[in-house]
Design an enzyme around this catalytic site. Structure first.
Site, PDB file in Angstrom:
ATOM      1  N   ALA A  39       0.825  -1.213   0.000  1.00 19.52           N
ATOM      2  CA  ALA A  39       0.000   0.000   0.000  1.00 19.52           C
ATOM      3  C   ALA A  39       0.858   1.261   0.000  1.00 19.52           C
ATOM      4  O   ALA A  39       0.635   2.185  -0.792  1.00 19.52           O
ATOM      5  CB  ALA A  39      -0.934  -0.018   1.209  1.00 19.52           C
ATOM      6  N   ASN A  42       2.940   1.635  -3.263  1.00 16.15           N
ATOM      7  CA  ASN A  42       2.104   2.078  -4.384  1.00 16.15           C
ATOM      8  C   ASN A  42       1.947   3.600  -4.343  1.00 16.15           C
ATOM      9  O   ASN A  42       2.065   4.277  -5.369  1.00 16.15           O
ATOM     10  CB  ASN A  42       0.723   1.429  -4.323  1.00 16.15           C
ATOM     11  CG  ASN A  42       0.757  -0.058  -4.599  1.00 16.15           C
ATOM     12  OD1 ASN A  42       1.717  -0.583  -5.152  1.00 16.15           O
ATOM     13  ND2 ASN A  42      -0.312  -0.744  -4.224  1.00 16.15           N
ATOM     14  N   TYR A 109      -1.271 -13.985   0.586  1.00 17.97           N
ATOM     15  CA  TYR A 109      -0.094 -13.314   1.154  1.00 17.97           C
ATOM     16  C   TYR A 109       0.888 -14.313   1.762  1.00 17.97           C
ATOM     17  O   TYR A 109       0.494 -15.313   2.364  1.00 17.97           O
ATOM     18  CB  TYR A 109      -0.514 -12.334   2.246  1.00 17.97           C
ATOM     19  CG  TYR A 109      -1.316 -11.158   1.765  1.00 17.97           C
ATOM     20  CD1 TYR A 109      -0.693 -10.050   1.202  1.00 17.97           C
ATOM     21  CD2 TYR A 109      -2.708 -11.145   1.872  1.00 17.97           C
ATOM     22  CE1 TYR A 109      -1.427  -8.958   0.757  1.00 17.97           C
ATOM     23  CE2 TYR A 109      -3.454 -10.060   1.430  1.00 17.97           C
ATOM     24  CZ  TYR A 109      -2.801  -8.978   0.878  1.00 17.97           C
ATOM     25  OH  TYR A 109      -3.528  -7.900   0.428  1.00 17.97           O
ATOM     26  N   LYS A 231     -14.268   7.140   0.103  1.00 20.02           N
ATOM     27  CA  LYS A 231     -14.244   6.606  -1.261  1.00 20.02           C
ATOM     28  C   LYS A 231     -15.495   5.758  -1.518  1.00 20.02           C
ATOM     29  O   LYS A 231     -15.793   4.850  -0.740  1.00 20.02           O
ATOM     30  CB  LYS A 231     -12.984   5.760  -1.458  1.00 20.02           C
ATOM     31  CG  LYS A 231     -11.691   6.566  -1.392  1.00 20.02           C
ATOM     32  CD  LYS A 231     -10.460   5.688  -1.253  1.00 20.02           C
ATOM     33  CE  LYS A 231     -10.280   5.185   0.160  1.00 20.02           C
ATOM     34  NZ  LYS A 231      -8.996   4.478   0.386  1.00 20.02           N
ATOM     35  N   ASP A 265      -5.061   3.146  -3.330  1.00 23.40           N
ATOM     36  CA  ASP A 265      -3.745   3.775  -3.238  1.00 23.40           C
ATOM     37  C   ASP A 265      -3.615   4.877  -4.280  1.00 23.40           C
ATOM     38  O   ASP A 265      -3.060   5.951  -4.009  1.00 23.40           O
ATOM     39  CB  ASP A 265      -2.643   2.727  -3.432  1.00 23.40           C
ATOM     40  CG  ASP A 265      -2.714   1.615  -2.393  1.00 23.40           C
ATOM     41  OD1 ASP A 265      -3.114   1.896  -1.248  1.00 23.40           O
ATOM     42  OD2 ASP A 265      -2.376   0.465  -2.740  1.00 23.40           O
TER      43      ASP A 265
END
Length: 316
Positions: A39, A42, A109, A231, A265
């Site tokens: 994150a 980016n 991950y 957002k 991001d």
């Protein structure tokens, strides 16, 4: 502050990203494209491409993945003088699947015990940090270990004491936290230390218990944020700030969603870069929505992040 060394400083983990070459379950893929992920990285890459001076602090292994990531960040013009390459630790990585319906792709991950997870308060060089105008922080770095959480808190405390601005993207990773309640408490504690808070609407609802974007923004404004931008995905964003008041900015139409990862991001890149340039909040949110829309139309996390020339061409 005169002649700052950096516009923006960031702390966070970089991971090597392996993206499947075909849709379907990750285990069925036979080939992968190598990319970068993280994150904070980016955002660092996005800001650097717009011409901002960016400093990134982290830990990597000296393995091939760590060497690739370090070279990539340096190649973007990012100051990596506070990235420690530790031969006793390994670099984190992740697999990402492909989807064709615009949904979130599957991600796997491999970061537990990584070099970056060993970062702690001692890794926060206060003089280096204070040489930046602004700190961008996310909930990801805070989530990877108990010591990284303490480092995140210290970095924000240093910048607040120095009178610098701080942006914070909750960027939730529930599997990294001990429980939802620990995540909620820790993330909201960090948000209370920031000037600009940038939650996604779904994570905002989870973190605050509110039921609307307006409620989410009001919650974080109550914690002390000078600006909250919620957002809303394809619908754009809702903002609530000291100077700008409240409002909505529409999203930019996208013909085909290729990969949703990295859109938040990219959105942060737009808000932070524009506000540091002295743009108005509506202008900043519009730039953010445009960059977020670009990000979902490419395979990797950073390929859609624009250069300054592309930004100027779009008149943003």
């Amino acid at each position: 502050m005169t002649n700052p060394a950096f516009d923006v400083a960031l702390f966070g983990e970089a991971m090597l990203l392996l993206v499947a070459d075909q849709p379907g379950p990750i285990e069925n893929a036979t080939a992968f494209h190598k990319r970068t992920a993280g994150a904070e990285t980016n955002v660092a890459i996005g800001l650097a491409r717009l011409g901002l001076k960016v400093g990134w602090a982290s830990r990597l292994g000296t393995d091939s993945m760590g060497r690739t990531l370090l070279a990539t960040m340096q190649g973007e013009g990012i100051d990596c003088s506070h990235v420690i390459s530790d031969p006793t630790q390994r670099t984190g990585f992740q697999f990402k699947g492909r989807v064709t319906d615009g949904s979130d792709p599957p991600v796997e991950y491999h970061r537990k015990g990584s070099a970056a997870s060993h970062m702690g308060p001692a890794d926060v060089d206060e003089a280096w940090l204070r040489s930046a105008r602004h700190l961008h922080a996310t909930g990801v770095f805070a989530a990877i270990s108990d010591t990284s959480l303490q480092a995140a808190i210290k970095s924000m405390e240093v910048m607040r004491a120095a009178g610098r601005t701080i942006s914070f993207d909750p960027n939730l990773r529930p599997t990294l936290w001990a429980s939802t309640e620990v995540m909620r408490r820790s993330i909201n504690d960090l948000a209370a230390r920031a000037d600009w808070v940038l939650p996604g609407v779904e994570e905002g609802l989870l973190l605050t218990g509110e039921t609307t974007p307006e409620g989410v923004a009001h919650f974080y404004r109550g914690l002390g944020a000078k600006l909250v931008v919620v957002k809303l995905g394809a619908e754009g964003a809702y903002y609530d700030g000291d100077v700008a008041g409240t409002g909505r900015i529409d999203g930019f139409p996208v013909a085909q969603v290729i990969d949703t990862v990295g859109a938040g991001d990219g959105f942060a890149v737009g808000v932070v870069s524009a506000l540091l340039e002295g743009r108005t909040v509506p202008e900043a949110v519009r730039r953010a929505a445009w960059i977020g829309a670009r990000a979902v139309q490419v395979l990797g996390d950073t390929e859609g992040l624009p250069t300054r020339a592309q930004l100027n061409e779009a008149r943003l």
